[in-house]
Scaffold this motif. Structure first.
Motif, PDB file in Angstrom:
ATOM      1  N   ASN A 129       0.949  -1.244  -0.024  1.00 12.98           N
ATOM      2  CA  ASN A 129       0.058  -0.028   0.091  1.00 12.98           C
ATOM      3  C   ASN A 129       0.896   1.430   0.053  1.00 12.98           C
ATOM      4  O   ASN A 129       0.258   2.171   0.006  1.00 12.98           O
ATOM      5  N   SER A 130       2.078   1.158   0.058  1.00  7.91           N
ATOM      6  CA  SER A 130       3.023   2.155   0.417  1.00  7.91           C
ATOM      7  C   SER A 130       4.059   2.116  -0.842  1.00  7.91           C
ATOM      8  O   SER A 130       4.362   0.858  -1.467  1.00  7.91           O
ATOM      9  N   ASP A 131       4.790   3.256  -1.163  1.00  5.21           N
ATOM     10  CA  ASP A 131       5.776   3.029  -2.078  1.00  5.21           C
ATOM     11  C   ASP A 131       7.072   2.642  -1.295  1.00  5.21           C
ATOM     12  O   ASP A 131       7.158   2.948  -0.011  1.00  5.21           O
ATOM     13  N   LEU A 132       7.741   1.557  -1.916  1.00  6.67           N
ATOM     14  CA  LEU A 132       8.823   0.918  -1.305  1.00  6.67           C
ATOM     15  C   LEU A 132       9.928   1.734  -1.398  1.00  6.67           C
ATOM     16  O   LEU A 132      10.443   2.280  -2.305  1.00  6.67           O
ATOM     17  N   GLN A 133      10.697   1.457  -0.361  1.00  7.34           N
ATOM     18  CA  GLN A 133      12.208   1.784  -0.085  1.00  7.34           C
ATOM     19  C   GLN A 133      13.039   0.772  -0.389  1.00  7.34           C
ATOM     20  O   GLN A 133      12.929  -0.149   0.045  1.00  7.34           O
ATOM     21  N   ILE A 134      14.074   1.044  -1.257  1.00  9.00           N
ATOM     22  CA  ILE A 134      15.005   0.006  -1.807  1.00  9.00           C
ATOM     23  C   ILE A 134      16.230   0.308  -1.381  1.00  9.00           C
ATOM     24  O   ILE A 134      16.774   1.308  -1.392  1.00  9.00           O
ATOM     25  N   ASN A 135      17.023  -0.825  -0.838  1.00  6.42           N
ATOM     26  CA  ASN A 135      18.305  -0.574  -0.410  1.00  6.42           C
ATOM     27  C   ASN A 135      19.166  -0.742  -1.626  1.00  6.42           C
ATOM     28  O   ASN A 135      19.788  -1.852  -2.170  1.00  6.42           O
ATOM     29  N   VAL A 136      19.361   0.532  -2.302  1.00  9.47           N
ATOM     30  CA  VAL A 136      19.915   0.564  -3.619  1.00  9.47           C
ATOM     31  C   VAL A 136      21.349   0.105  -3.423  1.00  9.47           C
ATOM     32  O   VAL A 136      21.920  -0.373  -4.467  1.00  9.47           O
ATOM     33  N   ASP A 137      22.358   0.574  -2.479  1.00  8.40           N
ATOM     34  CA  ASP A 137      23.718   0.102  -2.268  1.00  8.40           C
ATOM     35  C   ASP A 137      24.523   0.618  -3.566  1.00  8.40           C
ATOM     36  O   ASP A 137      25.300  -0.232  -3.942  1.00  8.40           O
ATOM     37  N   ALA A 138      24.427   1.893  -3.900  1.00 11.47           N
ATOM     38  CA  ALA A 138      25.042   2.384  -4.934  1.00 11.47           C
ATOM     39  C   ALA A 138      25.138   1.601  -6.250  1.00 11.47           C
ATOM     40  O   ALA A 138      25.890   1.517  -7.257  1.00 11.47           O
ATOM     41  N   ASP A 139      23.884   0.948  -6.548  1.00 10.14           N
ATOM     42  CA  ASP A 139      23.813   0.116  -7.786  1.00 10.14           C
ATOM     43  C   ASP A 139      22.420   0.291  -8.332  1.00 10.14           C
ATOM     44  O   ASP A 139      21.590  -0.226  -8.651  1.00 10.14           O
ATOM     45  N   ASN A 140      22.194   1.681  -8.702  1.00 13.04           N
ATOM     46  CA  ASN A 140      21.000   2.123  -9.256  1.00 13.04           C
ATOM     47  C   ASN A 140      20.746   1.854 -10.418  1.00 13.04           C
ATOM     48  O   ASN A 140      19.410   1.294 -10.945  1.00 13.04           O
ATOM     49  N   GLU A 141      21.567   1.779 -11.405  1.00 12.93           N
ATOM     50  CA  GLU A 141      21.410   1.034 -12.731  1.00 12.93           C
ATOM     51  C   GLU A 141      20.966  -0.497 -12.823  1.00 12.93           C
ATOM     52  O   GLU A 141      19.906  -0.511 -13.789  1.00 12.93           O
ATOM     53  N   ALA A 142      21.661  -1.358 -12.045  1.00  7.57           N
ATOM     54  CA  ALA A 142      20.918  -2.685 -12.122  1.00  7.57           C
ATOM     55  C   ALA A 142      19.528  -2.496 -11.550  1.00  7.57           C
ATOM     56  O   ALA A 142      18.995  -3.362 -11.855  1.00  7.57           O
ATOM     57  N   TRP A 143      19.382  -1.895 -10.626  1.00  5.76           N
ATOM     58  CA  TRP A 143      17.878  -1.843  -9.984  1.00  5.76           C
ATOM     59  C   TRP A 143      17.100  -1.203 -11.140  1.00  5.76           C
ATOM     60  O   TRP A 143      15.660  -1.717 -11.438  1.00  5.76           O
TER      61      TRP A 143
END
Length: 743
Positions: free
Chosen positions: A578-592
């Motif tokens: 029901n909420s926007d998800l926070q992602i543990n990006v870990d400096a890998d934005n492009e892969a996500w």
């Protein structure tokens, strides 16, 4: 019976003749063998007649006791009673120890008659004489209480009684007598003649049972002890009479039997049944490779199982494949599915195939030897004989296994329904039948259209088609977020219902750091996480999501196993919140960014709710929804597995990634290099809060944000974190030199 126990049994006279025929004794002829002077009495051609009256029963019991015991010897004579486990067992205690005396039979004939007639569940008697009642140290007779180790018992319940007697005829044993138990076996009393020497008794009984095994006679090994009881002939066992079948025959003593073994050992061809095998060509080929199905005894009788042969036989007999990750699978022609069989099911399969082989080849006596250990040993050998450890890597990846066939996609983009075949190597089946004319108007118009845009519906159709294919061709996962009560869970329930719950499992990212968690995923094609909190993807396990969808090779292991198994991360994944998800990006934005599909539910909740709408749609429009998904799969394959996102969709993903990595977004947007300038950590965090408020983002707490500042600033500007930044009032603070906050 109590009266009987208080007295002693007197030695009885021989029974009266009946119509000129001895009722209890054979007139057997003693012969000299051709190769020696050892006397031998052949087994009579027919057994003794069954006692026709109570008097004859008593006479037979008397004759048996006279043959088994000497005057003044003590022995056990006891009835069978019903135990706590509802099984009949002998009542063993001191009161049932009696003595045989030289006296006139008529003195106690009446008591003896009542005793035999009153024990309606059968009666037992000692094989060997024992200590007197007063000398007995324990409550019942034990082996150490035997005073003359005279006889041993041989019993066999595994083959019919007629077969037992046929085999006994050729064994040439020193038989004292044979008694029918009133059940399914005969009790064979064999002369051991060890006197008071218990060690000699054990040695001779061991020789006896090894001889029986060699000759193919499946004797019960639990009957070896000297204090064993046997059935008393003449007593009633329910409606049947326990009675003498044969008196003494064979060799007169154990010594004669042993002497004869060197020169007159029975020849298998002339004494016991020998199997003659007639196998088909394929079975003979197995015998050529793995040996005979059974090791044969000296008598030519199957005495066990050749485990290697039966492992190969079961593999040849059935359509089986063994996968190192999922175990054994058997092809089911009616469904086209390679169904997984746990080890317990496999043992039942092996037992069934062995039973058929035994009955086809007349080896019924081995049926009871199909033990759990034997089946497990054969299964272990089958694991080694399996020629391909990963047979399902050959599974076709551009088809959908439905209820009535296999939906294949041609090179020209056509959809064809083909019949089931084991060559497809399919382990995941959709139970709904394919009907190219079926439609799903309520699914499209009532569930999807009010909740999402046309671009999002198009994106959903492609991803749903990919879920039907069972392989993540696009290497992407789907997130459905937004309005509570907007239909997200209903949609996922429908997708799971079409795919089949047996092909789905829950995605638990927080447990992905556990070494055994991925083992749960083996054999599944769709992973779902429903109604998760906003921080669901903001943990260490979230990094595994990229590997689970990106065709990475992952190593997993199961509890209780030392073997590691490799699996390929090609799972389809759907997450709802029901909420926007926070992602543990870990400096890998492009892969996500490459992995994410995100559909937002921004419409208000449905005004008119339909109870169990997912079940209703599956029931009424299941085939139509399947068709809609098959069309999505066709389009996906035509586009070489790529799912194109619209500009709005891509912008939405970028914004989510920026919010998930809000510290990096703040540094990129608001911090610049400035020679001679400096900024404190406090000032940076204040500016960061203002930045997040302006973007309507949820800021990170100060401690986490400061850690993020340090890593991002060092990576972008190569500027270290310092402890000597002047605050202008004479104090020093922590911060950075060479950057400033953009005004």
């Amino acid at each position: 019976m109590n009266n009987m126990n208080s007295q002693t049994l007197k030695k009885l006279p021989p029974p009266a003749d009946r119509q000129g025929e001895d009722a209890t004794l054979h007139q057997s002829t003693t012969v000299k063998t051709s190769s020696s002077d050892i006397p031998f009495v052949p087994m009579p051609d027919s057994p003794l007649p069954k006692p026709a009256s109570t008097e004859e029963q008593i006479q037979q019991a008397a004759a048996f006791l006279r043959q088994m015991f000497h005057p003044d010897e003590w022995f056990e004579l006891t009835p069978a009673v019903l135990g706590r486990d509802d099984k009949l067992r002998p009542r063993r205690n001191k009161k049932n120890i009696v003595q045989l005396e030289l006296s006139d039979f008529t003195e106690i004939a009446d008591n003896f008659r009542k005793f035999v007639k009153g024990a309606t569940n059968g009666m037992y008697v000692s094989l060997n004489p024992c200590r007197s009642r007063d000398e007995l140290p324990a409550a019942s007779v034990r082996d150490a209480d035997i005073v003359d180790f005279r006889n041993a018992l041989v019993e066999c319940d595994d083959i019919p009684m007629e077969e037992q007697l046929n085999r006994l005829c050729g064994l040439r044993l020193p038989v004292r007598c044979v008694v029918w138990s009133g059940g399914k076996s005969c009790h064979i009393v064999v002369a051991i003649d060890a006197g008071p020497d218990q060690k000699l008794y054990k040695k001779r009984v061991k020789v006896l049972y090894e001889y029986l095994k060699d000759m193919g006679f499946p004797a019960d090994p639990t009957c070896k002890n000297a204090s064993r009881l046997t059935r008393l002939p003449g007593a009633m066992r329910g409606k049947e009479v326990q009675y003498l079948l044969y008196n003494a025959f064979g060799y007169s003593s154990w010594d004669d039997f042993e002497k004869a073994q060197g020169t007159e050992a029975p020849k298998p061809d002339s004494t016991v049944r020998r199997l003659s095998y007639s196998f088909d060509i394929e079975t003979n080929e197995l015998i050529e490779s793995y040996g005979s199905p059974f090791p044969l005894s000296r008598g030519g009788i199957p005495s066990g199982f050749n485990q290697c042969f039966f492992a190969a036989y079961v593999l040849r007999n059935r359509a089986l494949l063994h996968d190192q990750a999922t175990g054994w699978h058997e092809y089911q022609p009616t469904t086209g599915l390679w169904e997984r069989l746990p080890d317990t099911r496999m043992q039942c399969v092996i037992a069934t195939d062995i039973l058929k082989f035994l009955r086809d080849n007349g080896c019924d006596e081995l049926e009871a030897k199909r033990t759990a250990k034997l089946l497990q040993d054969i299964l272990t050998l089958m694991n080694g004989l399996a020629d391909d450890p990963v047979p399902f890597r050959h599974q076709k990846r551009k088809l959908i296994h439905v209820g009535n066939g296999m939906v294949e996609f041609t090179e020209t983009g056509e959809v064809e329904l083909k019949p089931f075949s084991p060559d497809y190597r399919s382990r995941n089946r959709i139970a709904i039948n394919y009907d190219p004319k079926a439609e799903c108007p309520r699914f499209l118009n009532r569930l999807l259209a009010p909740a999402m845009t046309g671009d999002d519906i198009d994106c959903l159709q492609l991803y749903f088609g990919q879920c039907l294919l069972g392989v993540n061709h696009s290497q992407m996962f789907l997130m459905l977020t937004g309005t509570a009560g907007g239909g997200k869970s209903t949609l996922v329930n429908i997708i799971e219902g079409i795919i089949g719950r047996q092909n789905c499992t829950e995605l638990r990212l927080e447990h992905m750091v556990n070494r055994f968690e991925m083992n749960r995923l083996i054999g599944k094609t769709l992973l779902t996480a429903k109604d998760v909190p906003s921080y669901f993807m903001n943990n260490k396990g979230a990094q595994k999501l990229k590997a689970l969808t990106g065709k990475d090779t992952l190593t997993t292991e199961a509890k209780g196993s030392n073997e590691a198994v490799d699996i390929v991360g090609e799972f389809n994944v759907i997450i709802t919140s029901n909420s926007d998800l926070q992602i543990n990006v870990d400096a890998d934005n492009e892969a996500w960014r490459r992995r994410m599909l995100w559909i937002r539910y921004e419409c208000p909740p449905v005004a008119e709710r339909i109870d169990a709408f997912d079940e209703l749609l599956l029931r009424e429009e299941g085939a139509g929804i399947l068709n809609w998904g098959i069309e999505g799969a066709r389009r996906l394959l035509k586009n070489k597995g790529l799912i194109q996102r619209s500009a709005n969709h891509s912008l939405r993903v970028d914004e989510l990634l920026q919010e998930s990595d809000s510290v990096a977004a703040f540094i990129d947007t608001c911090v610049v290099r400035a020679t001679g300038e400096s900024v404190t950590s406090e000032a940076l965090y204040t500016a960061y809060l203002n930045f997040c408020r302006a973007q309507d983002w949820e800021p990170k707490e100060e401690r986490r944000a400061r850690r993020g500042f340090r890593s991002v600033i060092n990576a972008k500007f190569q500027i270290p974190y310092r402890h000597d930044i002047s605050s202008g009032n004479g104090y020093v603070r922590r911060g950075y030199v060479g950057i400033k906050i953009r005004s």
